[in-house]
Scaffold this active site. Structure first.
Site, PDB file in Angstrom:
ATOM      1  N   GLY A  23      -1.546   4.968  -3.732  1.00  0.00           N
ATOM      2  CA  GLY A  23      -2.938   5.406  -3.664  1.00  0.00           C
ATOM      3  C   GLY A  23      -3.058   6.725  -2.920  1.00  0.00           C
ATOM      4  O   GLY A  23      -2.056   7.345  -2.552  1.00  0.00           O
ATOM      5  N   ALA A  24      -4.302   7.124  -2.709  1.00  0.00           N
ATOM      6  CA  ALA A  24      -4.551   8.386  -2.020  1.00  0.00           C
ATOM      7  C   ALA A  24      -4.028   8.310  -0.587  1.00  0.00           C
ATOM      8  O   ALA A  24      -3.531   9.281  -0.029  1.00  0.00           O
ATOM      9  CB  ALA A  24      -6.048   8.659  -2.011  1.00  0.00           C
ATOM     10  N   GLU A  25      -4.118   7.123  -0.002  1.00  0.00           N
ATOM     11  CA  GLU A  25      -3.812   7.001   1.418  1.00  0.00           C
ATOM     12  C   GLU A  25      -2.512   6.282   1.708  1.00  0.00           C
ATOM     13  O   GLU A  25      -1.837   6.578   2.683  1.00  0.00           O
ATOM     14  CB  GLU A  25      -4.961   6.243   2.080  1.00  0.00           C
ATOM     15  CG  GLU A  25      -5.317   6.811   3.426  1.00  0.00           C
ATOM     16  CD  GLU A  25      -5.874   5.755   4.346  1.00  0.00           C
ATOM     17  OE1 GLU A  25      -6.605   4.880   3.866  1.00  0.00           O
ATOM     18  OE2 GLU A  25      -5.553   5.826   5.542  1.00  0.00           O
ATOM     19  N   ALA A  26      -2.197   5.305   0.866  1.00  0.00           N
ATOM     20  CA  ALA A  26      -1.052   4.445   1.181  1.00  0.00           C
ATOM     21  C   ALA A  26      -0.295   4.064  -0.080  1.00  0.00           C
ATOM     22  O   ALA A  26      -0.816   4.189  -1.189  1.00  0.00           O
ATOM     23  CB  ALA A  26      -1.563   3.178   1.866  1.00  0.00           C
ATOM     24  N   ASP A 137     -15.365   1.099   2.694  1.00  0.00           N
ATOM     25  CA  ASP A 137     -14.920   1.567   1.367  1.00  0.00           C
ATOM     26  C   ASP A 137     -15.132   0.438   0.356  1.00  0.00           C
ATOM     27  O   ASP A 137     -14.214   0.025  -0.348  1.00  0.00           O
ATOM     28  CB  ASP A 137     -13.440   1.974   1.428  1.00  0.00           C
ATOM     29  CG  ASP A 137     -13.026   2.836   0.238  1.00  0.00           C
ATOM     30  OD1 ASP A 137     -13.914   3.259  -0.534  1.00  0.00           O
ATOM     31  OD2 ASP A 137     -11.819   3.073   0.062  1.00  0.00           O
TER      32      ASP A 137
HETATM   33  N1  ATP Z   1      -2.617  -8.431  -0.805  1.00  0.00           N
HETATM   34  C1  ATP Z   1      -2.546  -7.935  -2.029  1.00  0.00           C
HETATM   35  N2  ATP Z   1      -2.106  -8.700  -3.062  1.00  0.00           N
HETATM   36  C2  ATP Z   1      -2.018  -8.196  -4.308  1.00  0.00           C
HETATM   37  N3  ATP Z   1      -2.342  -6.939  -4.639  1.00  0.00           N
HETATM   38  C3  ATP Z   1      -2.794  -6.121  -3.664  1.00  0.00           C
HETATM   39  C4  ATP Z   1      -2.924  -6.571  -2.309  1.00  0.00           C
HETATM   40  N4  ATP Z   1      -3.377  -5.552  -1.549  1.00  0.00           N
HETATM   41  C5  ATP Z   1      -3.506  -4.524  -2.388  1.00  0.00           C
HETATM   42  N5  ATP Z   1      -3.166  -4.836  -3.656  1.00  0.00           N
HETATM   43  C6  ATP Z   1      -3.155  -3.935  -4.832  1.00  0.00           C
HETATM   44  O1  ATP Z   1      -2.912  -2.617  -4.392  1.00  0.00           O
HETATM   45  C7  ATP Z   1      -4.029  -1.778  -4.650  1.00  0.00           C
HETATM   46  C8  ATP Z   1      -4.229  -0.796  -3.503  1.00  0.00           C
HETATM   47  O2  ATP Z   1      -4.509  -1.484  -2.288  1.00  0.00           O
HETATM   48  P1  ATP Z   1      -5.443  -0.798  -1.177  1.00  0.00           P
HETATM   49  O3  ATP Z   1      -6.780  -0.568  -1.763  1.00  0.00           O
HETATM   50  O4  ATP Z   1      -5.355  -1.621   0.052  1.00  0.00           O
HETATM   51  O5  ATP Z   1      -4.648   0.554  -0.947  1.00  0.00           O
HETATM   52  P2  ATP Z   1      -5.193   2.056  -0.753  1.00  0.00           P
HETATM   53  O6  ATP Z   1      -4.031   2.970  -0.709  1.00  0.00           O
HETATM   54  O7  ATP Z   1      -6.105   2.074   0.410  1.00  0.00           O
HETATM   55  O8  ATP Z   1      -5.937   2.308  -2.067  1.00  0.00           O
HETATM   56  P3  ATP Z   1      -6.889   3.526  -2.426  1.00  0.00           P
HETATM   57  O9  ATP Z   1      -6.501   4.703  -1.594  1.00  0.00           O
HETATM   58  O10 ATP Z   1      -6.638   3.714  -3.903  1.00  0.00           O
HETATM   59  O11 ATP Z   1      -8.242   2.949  -2.112  1.00  0.00           O
HETATM   60  C9  ATP Z   1      -5.191  -2.743  -4.873  1.00  0.00           C
HETATM   61  O12 ATP Z   1      -6.185  -2.215  -5.701  1.00  0.00           O
HETATM   62  C10 ATP Z   1      -4.504  -3.931  -5.514  1.00  0.00           C
HETATM   63  O13 ATP Z   1      -4.336  -3.706  -6.892  1.00  0.00           O
HETATM   64 MG    MG Z   2      -8.237   0.695  -2.258  1.00  0.00          MG
END
Ligand code: ATP
Ligand code: MG
Length: 236
Positions: A23-26, A137
């Protein structure tokens, strides 16, 4: 931070496995956590930020996310089980939900079924707000439904545990915006469902105040920039 990373086995995760999501952050890496199917959410270094500021920011968001997940659980809002938190590598290890689909996918594929999940999401948002948590968010991509049909909230990195009325309104505003950008044909029905759930949990007056807050935010049109500046980061 550097000292805490040296010899830290969690630092190996990004080198040894492939992310299932970037993702954008992680990035999220699948792993087996002492027999529990898990995901490691790793906030990787951003080369455009000053290294020590970057390390502090990633650590702070990781800790913030863990705290808010624990607070959400106490508030009666399902979140994936937290298994480990490591600020040095900005890694959060959590239970991997089986067969998880985002609410965004569900709204597109099964809008009828999605509506009751959105109503449930409204209830969960109200519970968070009543327990002094703003998600920060709240979008249809940050709510997951597992294979047993249970709804979970995820992605608490921008949550605040001392929200003002504006932080609460931002939750609804971001939710509404995610509907508008991702599911334009379902905006009204899903927005109504969300507010139905919110009112059922927090009362009509609280829901009315929230809607009024969104109206003000939209008039100002400055909500997101403020959060970005507050966090000192460049990305959402
Ligand atoms: N505990 C989990 N079990 C299964 N899938 C998960 C879980 N946590 C996250 N995911 C998957 O990973 C994706 C990204 O998770 P998360 O939103 O926490 O990360 P992020 O990097 O903050 O995302 P973004 O920057 O895109 O908002 C989720 O949309 C989901 O598809
Ligand atoms: Mg997310």
């Amino acid at each position: 931070m550097e000292a805490g990373r040296r010899g830290n086995p969690l630092a190996l995760i990004p080198r040894l496995s492939r992310p299932v999501y970037r993702g954008a952050e992680a990035s999220l890496y699948p792993l087996d956590w002492f027999g529990v199917p898990a995901l490691a959410k790793v906030r990787e270094p951003k080369p455009y930020r000053h290294p020590s500021l970057d390390a502090r920011l990633r650590a702070a968001r990781t800790i913030n996310e863990a705290r808010a997940m624990a607070a959400a659980l106490h508030a009666g809002v399902p979140v994936p089980m937290l298994l480990h938190v490591d600020p040095y590598t900005a890694t959060l290890v959590m239970e991997r939900l089986r067969g998880a689909r985002t609410l965004a996918e569900l709204v597109e594929e099964e809008p009828g079924a999605a509506r009751s999940y959105v109503e449930q999401l409204g209830r969960y948002a109200a519970r968070l707000h009543q327990s002094s948590i703003a998600h920060g968010d709240l979008t249809t991509s940050n709510a997951l439904v597992d294979e047993r049909g249970r709804l979970y909230l995820i992605d608490f990195g921008l949550a605040t545990l001392k929200p003002g009325p504006r932080d609460r309104a931002v939750d609804l505003h971001l939710f509404l915006r995610s509907l508008e950008s991702t599911h334009p044909e379902h905006v009204e029905e899903m927005y109504e469902a969300f507010l139905r759930g919110y009112s059922a949990e927090a009362g009509e007056e609280a829901a009315r105040r929230l809607v009024e807050g969104v109206r003000e935010i939209r008039l100002m049109g400055r909500y997101r920039e403020e959060r970005r500046t507050a966090w000192g980061g460049g990305e959402a």
